[in-house]
Structures are given as C-alpha cells and as structure tokens.
Design an enzyme around this catalytic site. Sequence first.
Site, PDB file in Angstrom:
ATOM      1  N   SER A   1       0.796  -1.232   0.000  1.00  0.00           N
ATOM      2  CA  SER A   1       0.000   0.000   0.000  1.00  0.00           C
ATOM      3  C   SER A   1       0.827   1.281   0.000  1.00  0.00           C
ATOM      4  O   SER A   1       0.355   2.318  -0.446  1.00  0.00           O
ATOM      5  CB  SER A   1      -0.970   0.017   1.177  1.00  0.00           C
ATOM      6  OG  SER A   1      -0.300   0.256   2.392  1.00  0.00           O
TER       7      SER A   1
ATOM      8  N   LYS B   1       0.155   4.847   6.724  1.00  0.00           N
ATOM      9  CA  LYS B   1      -0.385   5.614   5.594  1.00  0.00           C
ATOM     10  C   LYS B   1       0.209   7.016   5.592  1.00  0.00           C
ATOM     11  O   LYS B   1       0.821   7.451   6.555  1.00  0.00           O
ATOM     12  CB  LYS B   1      -1.916   5.735   5.683  1.00  0.00           C
ATOM     13  CG  LYS B   1      -2.660   4.420   5.770  1.00  0.00           C
ATOM     14  CD  LYS B   1      -2.545   3.602   4.507  1.00  0.00           C
ATOM     15  CE  LYS B   1      -3.165   2.218   4.691  1.00  0.00           C
ATOM     16  NZ  LYS B   1      -2.726   1.275   3.703  1.00  0.00           N
TER      17      LYS B   1
END
Length: 178
Positions: free
Chosen positions: A46, A94
């Site tokens: 990711s 993230k």
Amino acid sequence: MNIMAQVQGLGKRYLKAFFKGFFVAVPVTVTFLDRVACVARVEGASMQPSLNPGGRQASDVVLLNHWSIRNYDVQRGDIVSLVSPRNPEQKIIKRVIALEGDIIKTIGYKKKYVKVPHGHIWVEGDHHGHSFDSNAFGPVSLGLLHARATHILWPPQRWQKLQPMLPPERKPLQREQE
C-alpha cells in the site's frame, strides 16, 4: 568449605544485583517503547514506492516516533502509523493527505468530495488501488494516531530520513479559513 560459602555468597549477590537491574530496566524499556519510539516492519504494497519498493522480496523496517505526535501535531505528507478504524487489533501505515477543515477530492469513496471534520485527518496509501485507507473508511480520528514514521532503518541500502511529501495531485482543494 569456606570457598563454597564464598561462591554461594557471590552467587546470591550477583542474582540480587541482576534482579534489581532487571526490575528497573524492564519498566524503563517498556515506557520508552510505548512513549518515545519503536521499530516496526512494514508489510504489504500500500505504501509503494515510498516503502517496500521491492515488493515481497524485502520489507522495510521503520523507526516510529511516538513522542513527535503526542499533541497530534501532524502535517500533510507525513507517514503515520495508526490503529485501523476497521480492526482495532491492527496497525496500518499511511500518508496524511488532508487535515481538519480541508476539502479533499476522494478516490472511490462514497462521496466525491469530503470536508475533513474537526479532530480528524484523511490518510491514503501511496499505491492507490492497493491500499485500504480513507477512501474506504473515511476520515480518521486523531485519537487513532500511533506514531510518525521518521526513518527507514532496514535494509541498509535504503537507510534514510523520511521527509513529508504530498503528491501534487492529492493536495486539498480548499482549506477552511481559521
């Protein structure tokens, strides 16, 4: 027999000193890892290409700085670790895309545009389409923040300080006047 008594005395003193040190070192270490910093292995795709650019061949190990976010002081572009809004047992990593008051154009979220509410941030993985992020679960409460990733520690050839970087196409559309 006298030597045996001396050896036993030394053994008792050594054990006593060891346990004294142990019972001081363990709480200090646990407090440090909980409040100041720790290391973590990054799994998944990711955050490619920023983290784990080699895919499954090698996982980056990063330094997570808890202390730097103790007042929820994050900026756009920071890479952060947070408790997953969908699974409290899991931590995710993230990039902060938008802060409270920002209006962001989403990528596949139920609304095309979102104004990030007070006390929240918008986070995304760098590898769109391979990231479970705010585009799936919406704005994230600042209370779920765990740490800021500040350095890549492993593998050695990737050792570096992580700089806040916001992709130009992901800049907020508008910032609410304060």
